[in-house]
Enzyme design. Sequence first.
Site, PDB file in Angstrom:
ATOM      1  N   ASN A   1       0.966  -1.170   0.191  1.00  0.00           N
ATOM      2  CA  ASN A   1       0.026   0.214  -0.006  1.00  0.00           C
ATOM      3  C   ASN A   1       0.967   1.292  -0.035  1.00  0.00           C
ATOM      4  O   ASN A   1       1.287   1.693   0.942  1.00  0.00           O
ATOM      5  CB  ASN A   1      -1.001  -0.046   1.403  1.00  0.00           C
ATOM      6  CG  ASN A   1      -1.751   1.315   1.501  1.00  0.00           C
ATOM      7  OD1 ASN A   1      -1.766   1.948   0.578  1.00  0.00           O
ATOM      8  ND2 ASN A   1      -2.360   1.301   2.483  1.00  0.00           N
TER       9      ASN A   1
ATOM     10  N   LYS B   1      -0.042   4.328  -0.150  1.00  0.00           N
ATOM     11  CA  LYS B   1      -0.584   5.430   0.189  1.00  0.00           C
ATOM     12  C   LYS B   1      -0.359   6.622  -0.576  1.00  0.00           C
ATOM     13  O   LYS B   1      -0.283   6.653  -1.707  1.00  0.00           O
ATOM     14  CB  LYS B   1      -0.018   5.634   1.843  1.00  0.00           C
ATOM     15  CG  LYS B   1      -0.238   4.525   2.648  1.00  0.00           C
ATOM     16  CD  LYS B   1       0.018   4.397   4.170  1.00  0.00           C
ATOM     17  CE  LYS B   1       0.114   3.165   4.534  1.00  0.00           C
ATOM     18  NZ  LYS B   1       0.194   3.424   6.169  1.00  0.00           N
TER      19      LYS B   1
ATOM     20  N   HIS C   1      -9.684   0.918   5.416  1.00  0.00           N
ATOM     21  CA  HIS C   1      -8.325   0.908   6.035  1.00  0.00           C
ATOM     22  C   HIS C   1      -8.392   1.872   7.391  1.00  0.00           C
ATOM     23  O   HIS C   1      -8.949   2.910   7.196  1.00  0.00           O
ATOM     24  CB  HIS C   1      -7.384   1.438   5.017  1.00  0.00           C
ATOM     25  CG  HIS C   1      -5.848   1.676   5.690  1.00  0.00           C
ATOM     26  ND1 HIS C   1      -5.310   2.685   6.234  1.00  0.00           N
ATOM     27  CD2 HIS C   1      -4.841   0.606   5.174  1.00  0.00           C
ATOM     28  CE1 HIS C   1      -3.897   2.414   6.442  1.00  0.00           C
ATOM     29  NE2 HIS C   1      -3.998   1.247   5.826  1.00  0.00           N
TER      30      HIS C   1
ATOM     31  N   GLU D   1      -6.490   4.287   8.046  1.00  0.00           N
ATOM     32  CA  GLU D   1      -6.426   6.137   7.892  1.00  0.00           C
ATOM     33  C   GLU D   1      -7.447   6.318   7.423  1.00  0.00           C
ATOM     34  O   GLU D   1      -8.172   7.558   7.594  1.00  0.00           O
ATOM     35  CB  GLU D   1      -5.297   6.141   7.020  1.00  0.00           C
ATOM     36  CG  GLU D   1      -3.851   5.949   7.645  1.00  0.00           C
ATOM     37  CD  GLU D   1      -2.773   5.319   6.729  1.00  0.00           C
ATOM     38  OE1 GLU D   1      -2.892   5.362   5.447  1.00  0.00           O
ATOM     39  OE2 GLU D   1      -1.919   4.853   7.456  1.00  0.00           O
TER      40      GLU D   1
ATOM     41  N   GLU E   1      -5.422  -5.431  10.850  1.00  0.00           N
ATOM     42  CA  GLU E   1      -4.095  -4.562  11.004  1.00  0.00           C
ATOM     43  C   GLU E   1      -4.357  -3.735  12.393  1.00  0.00           C
ATOM     44  O   GLU E   1      -5.325  -2.644  12.381  1.00  0.00           O
ATOM     45  CB  GLU E   1      -4.391  -3.510   9.988  1.00  0.00           C
ATOM     46  CG  GLU E   1      -3.862  -3.884   8.699  1.00  0.00           C
ATOM     47  CD  GLU E   1      -3.385  -3.009   7.793  1.00  0.00           C
ATOM     48  OE1 GLU E   1      -2.264  -3.065   7.138  1.00  0.00           O
ATOM     49  OE2 GLU E   1      -4.184  -1.836   7.392  1.00  0.00           O
TER      50      GLU E   1
ATOM     51  N   GLY F   1       2.484   2.126  10.769  1.00  0.00           N
ATOM     52  CA  GLY F   1       3.148   3.202  10.553  1.00  0.00           C
ATOM     53  C   GLY F   1       3.949   3.554  11.768  1.00  0.00           C
ATOM     54  O   GLY F   1       4.565   4.686  11.830  1.00  0.00           O
TER      55      GLY F   1
ATOM     56  N   SER G   1       3.297  -2.254  10.497  1.00  0.00           N
ATOM     57  CA  SER G   1       4.842  -2.231  10.537  1.00  0.00           C
ATOM     58  C   SER G   1       5.824  -3.344  10.157  1.00  0.00           C
ATOM     59  O   SER G   1       6.757  -3.711  10.699  1.00  0.00           O
ATOM     60  CB  SER G   1       5.070  -1.775  11.976  1.00  0.00           C
ATOM     61  OG  SER G   1       4.772  -0.506  12.426  1.00  0.00           O
TER      62      SER G   1
HETATM   63  P1  PGA Z   1       2.957   0.205   7.925  1.00  0.00           P
HETATM   64  O1  PGA Z   1       1.250   0.165   7.115  1.00  0.00           O
HETATM   65  O2  PGA Z   1       3.340  -1.155   7.218  1.00  0.00           O
HETATM   66  O3  PGA Z   1       3.543   1.410   7.104  1.00  0.00           O
HETATM   67  O4  PGA Z   1       2.283   0.100   9.224  1.00  0.00           O
HETATM   68  C1  PGA Z   1       0.296  -0.895   6.844  1.00  0.00           C
HETATM   69  C2  PGA Z   1      -0.882  -0.381   6.308  1.00  0.00           C
HETATM   70  O5  PGA Z   1      -1.166   0.868   6.669  1.00  0.00           O
HETATM   71  O6  PGA Z   1      -1.365  -1.104   5.701  1.00  0.00           O
END
Ligand code: PGA
Length: 256
Positions: free
Chosen positions: A11, A13, A96, A98, A168, A174, A214
């Site tokens: 992803n 983003k 997601h 976010e 997640e 993140g 992460s």
């Molecule tokens: P990340 O993001 O690997 O940077 O923690 C995962 C995600 O947002 O799907």
Amino acid sequence: MAGHKKLIIGNWKMNLGVHDASVYLHKLDVAIQGHRDVEVVVAPTALAVQPLSLQVNRHKMKLAAQNFYWRDFGAFTGEVSATQLRGLVNYGLVGHSERRHVFGEKIKDSREKVQAALRNQITPVLCIGETEHERASGEMRDVLHDQLVGGLANITSEEINDIVIAYEPVWAIGTGRNASPHDVEAAVLTIRSQIAHLFGKEKAAAVRILYGGSVTADSASDYLRIKGIDGLLVGGASLKLHEFSEIIKKAHVVVQ
Ligand code: PGA
């Protein structure tokens, strides 16, 4: 579950413009020669979906939409619909963290989006996960239940075959903080038992469940070996070509 290829979704983003996304895709294609037993998917910016759909070798890689609106057409300024993405992407992220936490998307939105994806031949990747506070106050099961049952309401027992769930934990996205494989295994068991409750044990055993939060090349194998985990949703590490190809290689090795 056994029999599936491991599914690795990157992803990106709101990173990489159209040109950089195209260059990255080309390099990734070269870097992962010979890993056909892993299903590799990237989710670029919406702007790059169309050009990358012409570039991508679909035998080796697929595309995902990071987001879409659930109406098919209409007066919805600034939105992109699943109908417009149809034929360009194979997967679409839904709910997601976010989207839920930065943009205020509700469970009802995930439900509509899951259905919009399915009616447009896009496999929804329903993302669910608890916040740190919810985990600390013992609400994890309830939160996962609400996001799962809410997102999957109105889905038939045929359609559940075409859905991917991504677990997640919000506090691990993140942040560089790792959920322990033990905790992930427990969460996956909870998710499968909730799906079994809705659609029966057989369907629950067959649904693909990914872990995200992460993940790095160093931690990928630990997560991929967890019983019941069918792949990974990778954010930050998917922006680094070497790191992302290492993660794909780890999935290839785990499959062997
Ligand atoms: P990340 O993001 O690997 O940077 O923690 C995962 C995600 O947002 O799907």
